[in-house]
Design a protein around this motif. Structure first.
Motif, PDB file in Angstrom:
ATOM      1  N   GLN A  61       0.808  -1.225   0.000  1.00 19.91           N
ATOM      2  CA  GLN A  61       0.000   0.000   0.000  1.00 19.91           C
ATOM      3  C   GLN A  61       0.847   1.283   0.000  1.00 19.91           C
ATOM      4  OE1 GLN A  61      -3.365  -0.121   2.479  1.00 19.91           O
ATOM      5  NE2 GLN A  61      -3.787   2.080   2.323  1.00 19.91           N
ATOM      6  N   ASP A  62       1.839   1.350   0.918  1.00 16.91           N
ATOM      7  CA  ASP A  62       2.647   2.574   1.038  1.00 16.91           C
ATOM      8  C   ASP A  62       3.360   2.886  -0.255  1.00 16.91           C
ATOM      9  OD1 ASP A  62       1.781   2.711   3.517  1.00 16.91           O
ATOM     10  OD2 ASP A  62       3.659   2.056   4.502  1.00 16.91           O
ATOM     11  N   LYS A  63       3.945   1.813  -0.796  1.00 16.64           N
ATOM     12  CA  LYS A  63       4.734   1.984  -2.015  1.00 16.64           C
ATOM     13  C   LYS A  63       3.842   2.486  -3.161  1.00 16.64           C
ATOM     14  CE  LYS A  63       7.121  -1.028  -5.012  1.00 16.64           C
ATOM     15  NZ  LYS A  63       7.307  -2.455  -5.208  1.00 16.64           N
ATOM     16  N   GLU A  65       0.928   4.070  -2.923  1.00 11.73           N
ATOM     17  CA  GLU A  65       0.463   5.446  -2.655  1.00 11.73           C
ATOM     18  C   GLU A  65       1.497   6.452  -3.117  1.00 11.73           C
ATOM     19  OE1 GLU A  65      -0.935   5.136   1.559  1.00 11.73           O
ATOM     20  OE2 GLU A  65      -2.374   6.654   0.867  1.00 11.73           O
ATOM     21  N   GLU A  66       2.752   6.124  -2.824  1.00  7.02           N
ATOM     22  CA  GLU A  66       3.851   7.007  -3.194  1.00  7.02           C
ATOM     23  C   GLU A  66       3.906   7.180  -4.715  1.00  7.02           C
ATOM     24  OE1 GLU A  66       7.394   5.909  -0.796  1.00  7.02           O
ATOM     25  OE2 GLU A  66       8.413   6.436  -2.659  1.00  7.02           O
TER      26      GLU A  66
END
Ligand code: C2E
Ligand code: MG
Ligand code: MG
Length: 667
Positions: A61-63, A65-66
């Motif tokens: 998810q974080d990757k 979103e970035e």
């Protein structure tokens, strides 16, 4: 719901026409549209995901979103290949993700499309079609309908077979093979196998449309989609013509004797085995040119070659329509249906058609053996062995005949073969036994040593005496196993006696073949160590024949000396029966010899023997050797030997070879 979201809600039916999963995200990454393909592939309904960050990214998810933030700010597209996504059922899907940011009514949104997003069934079909195109590139492919008629042939097949697409359709598999008995039989076999639902695989010769042969490695696969019988058949083939031609050339070299053009032993063996498989009766004729008499006149290789060639020609003329082979330099074999009297006539034929070299008729001496399959012998090796036995017999009787063995001779040979076979099993099962025969020290009147003698009782053949067993074991190489077995048992026994207070040396018999093994010293030391047996309790008996051969092989003498240095005693067995060469007495580390039982048997009534034995004992002592008498069967013999100063005696009078329990009371 803002305006943009509204638009996409309405746009969804349109997005559904795109044949792959697709979603739209707002600038925060939350879902504003989710088409039916997304619902099907990922398992989440639109209601479940609307307004949320896509749950399919899992840990990433974080990757993600970035990455989305980056593309929101740019005009660039984002492609992520082989990206792992998670369905609602936690199933992993490998897909490519394609994303692009757009501005709609002043709002930045991201459109995301997933590619290669097949359902599992579709992906199997896709994989298969990839596989098929891969196969078609490297294999010739034929497809046959349920009746065996060709309904498809790929370009590679057409190229090799030289058929045109129009003409090949509707032809049978049979028409693709050589129109010979072998070819037809081959297709029949393939068809029967695949028709019964099994795969056929093998190397076959095929025929192009214009009749040229080519070889392929072929796999024929029945394909069953419904029901029990195959619906169609796939035939895959790879060209192996070059490999096959090379193999045929090599086979020719490997199977043909270059000098005479006859087949060699290996090819003959194959043919004999094939005939035996088919239970075809034949007579095996072994012909041996006596090298000493026939070839001594020849001065060079060229002449020898002429002789062999001329001999071959005569064989071919005489034994027409028979299989002929060259087995060794001067030995040949003929497989023939012809009768014995005709075969024996070959010698007269050779006399009538002499071989001339330099204008001189060569005096050929030929021995021949005739054995019949299946009456006399049943395997190639046994036919050869019987032939050798016949040739040996002819040699001892003066040579130059073609003969056969008597029924009894063949029976003896077969029994020998049987023993060989059973012996292999016996050694596996350690079916052998050791008997011990006591040796009486004539000075102390005590049993000081025993001789370990091998016994083999076979459940089928009964007791096989060592005289029969040992020569066979030597020939087959099994003697090493027997030797090791005897060594181990004897050492264990010597230790057991030592532990119960009796110092008894155990004497084992050894064959020269065992000492040809360079590891003999190592082996003996290992056994002594493993059984905890002192070297001084072990004696090794060697025969005069052994001694003669050892004399010429320094490695054997070295091994014997090493063992002697360890404390093992070497004893010369059967003294007086072999060759009267005393050289080995000096060369070999011998400490004792045993006068053979044949001398002892006439001891009491032949003055000459008495003198001879007395002399032998004095001779031994003069060399600082101990002397033991073998085969002592009565009290008179024992007393005389004692009188002559013989050191020890062994024989039925003292004790027969027996089991441990019988011998122990004598100590
Ligand atoms: P050998 O080493 O000379 O053994 C003595 C043979 O004479 C034995 O025969 C024994 O049973 C027999 N014998 C002993 N006392 C008398 C007697 O008073 N009268 C008569 N008539 N015979 C007697 P066996 O056990 O049949 O062994 C024959 C030969 O086989 C042995 O002769 C030996 O050379 C060989 N042999 C036996 N066991 C082994 C073994 O484990 N390894 C090897 N390499 N050879 C063995
Ligand atoms: Mg012996
Ligand atoms: Mg002996």
């Amino acid at each position: 719901m803002n305006e943009v979201e509204n638009i996409f809600q309405y746009a969804n039916p349109i997005l559904n026409h795109i044949h792959s999963p697709m979603m739209t995200l707002d600038h925060e990454g939350n879902i504003i549209s989710w088409n039916t393909y997304c619902e099907n592939v990922f398992g989440y309904s639109t209601d479940e995901v609307l307004g949320k960050f896509p749950p399919i990214f899992n840990d990433e998810q974080d990757k993600v979103e970035e990455q989305f933030t980056t593309i929101l700010r740019s005009h660039k597209e984002l492609t992520l290949n082989n990206f792992t996504l998670l369905t609602k059922d936690s199933e992993m899907l490998q897909m490519s993700l394609f994303a692009k940011a757009l501005t709609i009514r002043d709002e930045r949104i991201i459109m995301v499309r997933f590619l290669n997003a097949f359902s599992s069934e579709e992906s199997a079909v896709a994989e298969l079609s990839c596989l098929r195109s891969g196969l078609e590139e490297s294999f010739m492919v034929l497809s046959l309908d349920h009746e065996g008629l060709i309904n498809f042939a790929n370009p590679l097949y057409l190229k090799y077979s030289k058929w045109t697409p129009k003409r090949i359709l509707g032809k049978t598999l049979w028409q693709m093979f050589p129109q010979t008995d072998v070819g037809t039989e081959q297709v029949n076999e393939i068809w029967n196998v695949i028709h019964s639902g099994k795969i056929w695989q093998g190397e076959v010769e095929k025929m192009t449309k214009d009749g040229t042969s080519y070889w392929v490695e072929l796999i024929a696969i029945p394909v069953t989609t419904s029901g029990k019988t195959p619906d169609y058949y796939l035939v895959l083939a790879k060209d192996i013509t070059e490999k096959k031609l090379l193999q045929q050339r090599l086979e020719k070299i490997a199977y043909v004797d270059q000098e005479t053009g006859l087949m060699n032993r290996y090819r003959l063996e194959q043919i004999v085995n094939e005939m035996i498989d088919q239970k075809q009766h034949f007579t095996f004729v072994y012909l041996s040119i006596d090298k000493f008499y026939s070839l001594k006149e020849l001065y060079n290789e060229e002449m020898e070659s002429i002789l062999l060639q001329e001999f071959t020609n005569r064989m071919k003329m005489y034994f027409q329509d028979s299989v002929m082979a060259r087995i060794t330099i001067n030995d040949f074999a003929v497989l023939t249906p012809l009768g014995e009297w005709f075969i024996q006539g070959f010698l007269a034929y050779l006399k009538q058609h002499p071989i001339y070299i330099d204008g001189m008729a060569l005096p050929l001496t030929i021995c021949g053996g005739i054995s019949k399959y299946p009456e006399d012998q049943q395997t190639f090796n046994h036919l050869l062995k019987a032939s050798h036995a016949i040739i040996d017999k002819i040699h001892t009787e003066g040579g130059s005949t073609i003969a056969s063995l008597s029924n009894d001779d063949h029976k003896a040979l077969s029994k020998r073969a049987m023993i060989e076979k059973r012996l292999m099993i016996a050694l596996d099962q350690k079916d052998l036994k050791v008997l011990y025969q006591p040796q009486l020290n004539l000075e102390s009147n005590k049993i000081e040593a025993v001789e370990a003698l091998v016994r083999w009782e076979d459940s089928e053949l009964g007791i096989i005496p060592p005289d029969v067993l040992i020569p066979i074991a030597e020939e087959t190489g099994l003697i090493n196993d027997i030797g090791t077995f005897m060594l181990e048992k004897s050492c264990e026994q010597a230790v057991a006696w030592k532990n119960s207070g009796h110092t008894i040396r155990v004497s084992i018999n050894s064959s020269v073949r065992e000492f040809r093994d360079k590891n003999m010293v190592k082996l003996i030391r290992e056994v002594l160590e493993r059984t905890n047996c002192p070297a001084s309790l072990l004696q090794i008996e060697i025969t005069e024949k052994f001694a003669l051969e050892a004399e010429a092989e320094s490695s054997i003498i070295t091994q014997m000396k090493q063992l002697q240095a360890d404390g093992i005693r070497f004893v010369l067995d059967d003294f007086g029966t072999g060759y009267a060469s005393f050289r080995y007495m000096q060369l070999l580390p011998l400490e004792e010899f045993k006068i053979d039982q044949t001398f002892i048997s006439t001891l009491t009534y032949q003055k000459k023997t008495q003198k001879l034995i007395h002399g032998m004992i004095q001779f031994g002592h003069s060399l600082n050797m101990r002397v033991v008498a073998e085969g002592v069967e009565n009290k008179e013999q024992l007393e005389l030997l004692s009188e002559y100063g013989c050191n020890a005696a062994q024989g039925y009078h003292i004790g027969r070879p027996s089991e441990v329990a019988t011998i122990e009371p004598l100590f």
